[in-house]
Structures are given as C-alpha cells and as structure tokens.
Design a protein around this motif. Structure first.
Motif: not given
Length: 129
Positions: A51-53, A61-63, A112-114
């Motif tokens: 899935k997209p971030v 997201v944090m994981a 990086a995205q997350a």
C-alpha cells in the motif's frame, strides 16, 4: 506467462552471460532470464501489493520508519561487499550481492517514505541536517 522485451546490454555484461551460457551449455537468453529472475526474486510478488505509505495507519508508518534489514541479510551484504572490494567475488556471489542490494535499497526507500510521512503527520520530528 511471459513478456518479450528488447534490452541493450553493455558488451562486458553480454560477454559474461555468453561465457556462462557456454560453460553451462545453455542459450544466452536463458542465462539472462535466470539472472534477472534471480536478482529480482527478493522483491517477490508482495511488492505489487504494498500500500502507499500515505494509506498506512500511524502505527504502520512508524514501524516502517524504523525498518531494519534482517541481521542475516545485513551480515551477508557486508561480507559480500568486502569480497567485492577485495576483488574476490565469484559470479554466484555477485548475483547474491545484487539481490541483497535490491532488498537494501527497497527497504531504504520504504523507510525514507515512511519517515517523510511520519514527519508530515507530526508523529516524529524532522531529522536535523
């Protein structure tokens, strides 16, 4: 199912594929297909289902922002990079190194995205420059 593509390879890459094909009594095209398949296999089919971030929960997201390469893969990557630098990498190890580099790069991109998404949501502070 397969898709036909036309590639332009560096001469050195083609010569190595040709040599491996001769040594293994196979077609160059088959050697190249196997090599590409092997180098992309760490990405697996799961890559298509990611899935997209921006669609992930805060916890997801944090994981992802704290994602680390598996210790065994990290140790193998370090060992293979050392051998590459020493000029003692075999063709099999070169393929393994390429596969691990893809795992590393994909993980780094996801992380990086997350992190960017986590900062955007106010879940973490931006990194200091």
């Amino acid at each position: 199912m397969s898709t036909q593509v036309t590639l332009t390879l560096p001469d050195e890459v083609y010569r190595r594929a040709e040599r491996l094909a001769q040594l293994s009594s196979r077609d160059v095209a088959d050697v190249l297909v196997d090599t590409i398949e092997l180098s992309l296999s760490p990405l697996g089919l799961q890559s298509e289902a990611i899935k997209p971030v921006s669609a992930l929960s805060d916890e997801e997201v944090m994981a992802l922002a704290q994602l680390q390469m598996e210790p065994e893969q990290d140790q193998s990557l370090s060992r293979l990079l050392d051998r590459q630098q020493a000029g003692t990498l075999t063709e099999t190890q070169r393929s393994e190194l390429l596969a691990l580099m893809q795992v590393y790069e994909e993980g780094l991109l996801q992380k990086a995205q997350a992190m960017s998404e986590a900062v955007r949501r106010g879940l973490m502070e931006p990194l200091e420059a």
